[in-house]
Motif scaffolding. Structure first.
Motif, short mmCIF file in Angstrom:
data_model
loop_
_atom_site.label_atom_id
_atom_site.label_comp_id
_atom_site.label_asym_id
_atom_site.label_seq_id
_atom_site.Cartn_x
_atom_site.Cartn_y
_atom_site.Cartn_z
N THR A 191 -37.30 -9.37 -30.44
CA THR A 191 -36.26 -8.62 -29.74
C THR A 191 -36.73 -7.20 -29.50
N THR B 40 -35.25 -3.48 -27.94
CA THR B 40 -33.99 -2.82 -27.63
C THR B 40 -34.23 -1.47 -26.96
N SER C 175 -31.46 1.92 -25.15
CA SER C 175 -30.09 2.44 -25.12
C SER C 175 -29.16 1.64 -24.21
N GLY D 127 -29.48 -1.83 -23.50
CA GLY D 127 -29.34 -3.24 -23.82
C GLY D 127 -30.54 -3.74 -24.59
N TYR D 128 -30.78 -5.04 -24.48
CA TYR D 128 -31.91 -5.61 -25.22
C TYR D 128 -32.47 -6.82 -24.48
N TYR E 236 -34.54 -10.55 -25.52
CA TYR E 236 -34.86 -11.45 -26.63
C TYR E 236 -35.77 -12.56 -26.12
N SER F 215 -25.79 -4.27 -22.28
CA SER F 215 -24.69 -4.10 -23.24
C SER F 215 -23.91 -2.80 -23.06
N THR G 225 -26.03 -11.44 -19.07
CA THR G 225 -27.37 -11.79 -19.52
C THR G 225 -28.08 -12.54 -18.40
N TYR H 20 -40.96 -4.70 -23.39
CA TYR H 20 -40.07 -3.62 -23.78
C TYR H 20 -39.01 -3.45 -22.70
N GLY I 296 -37.40 1.52 -24.67
CA GLY I 296 -37.39 1.25 -26.11
C GLY I 296 -38.76 0.89 -26.63
#
Length: 143
Positions: free
Chosen positions: A46, A48, A50, A52-53, A55, A68, A101, A117, A132
């Protein structure tokens, strides 16, 4: 002045010593290069930021990009695929808004490596100074 002749026994000793030293050197080099092995196993990861992320699922080989935050920014995932001749960078996007998503099916070989990333983006422009940290994953069995 005449050179004295070596006895056959001296010649055998010298050849045997040279052969023993050579064999010992090859054996030592083999032991040094064998060293400990580090087995790679399928690994999900994962990344991340600021906004969202992302996976990576090693079993399904799917890269999920989740937004997010309702901040007006989309998400860009920059990834490098070490199982391809051109390692990248490749880009994945989620511009659907907060709480959504996006899925990318990667079709990687077993233990194919990916580095990725997450960064915010706006109108296709990646805001690199807010990216990130990097994440690394290894694919499971081929689907």
């Amino acid at each position: 002045m005449r050179r004295s002749r070596q006895s056959a026994m001296a010649l055998v000793k010298r050849t045997t010593t040279w052969l023993a030293v050579t064999v010992a050197a090859v054996a030592a080099a083999t032991v040094v290069t064998a060293g400990p092995s580090f087995a790679v196993s399928p690994t999900s990861a994962t990344a991340t930021a600021s906004v969202g992320y992302a996976y990576f699922n090693a079993d399904t080989q799917v890269l999920s990009i989740h937004d997010s935050h309702a901040d007006g920014y989309g998400i860009a995932v920059i990834n490098y695929r070490y199982d391809l001749a051109n390692i990248g960078p490749y880009y994945g996007w989620n511009r659907e808004g907060s709480g959504t998503t996006t899925y990318y099916y990667l079709h990687m070989p077993p233990l194919g490596e990916i580095k990725f990333y997450v960064c915010p983006e706006q109108n296709g422009v990646v805001i690199e100074y807010e990216c990130g940290s990097r994440a690394f994953g290894y694919a499971g069995t081929e689907i």
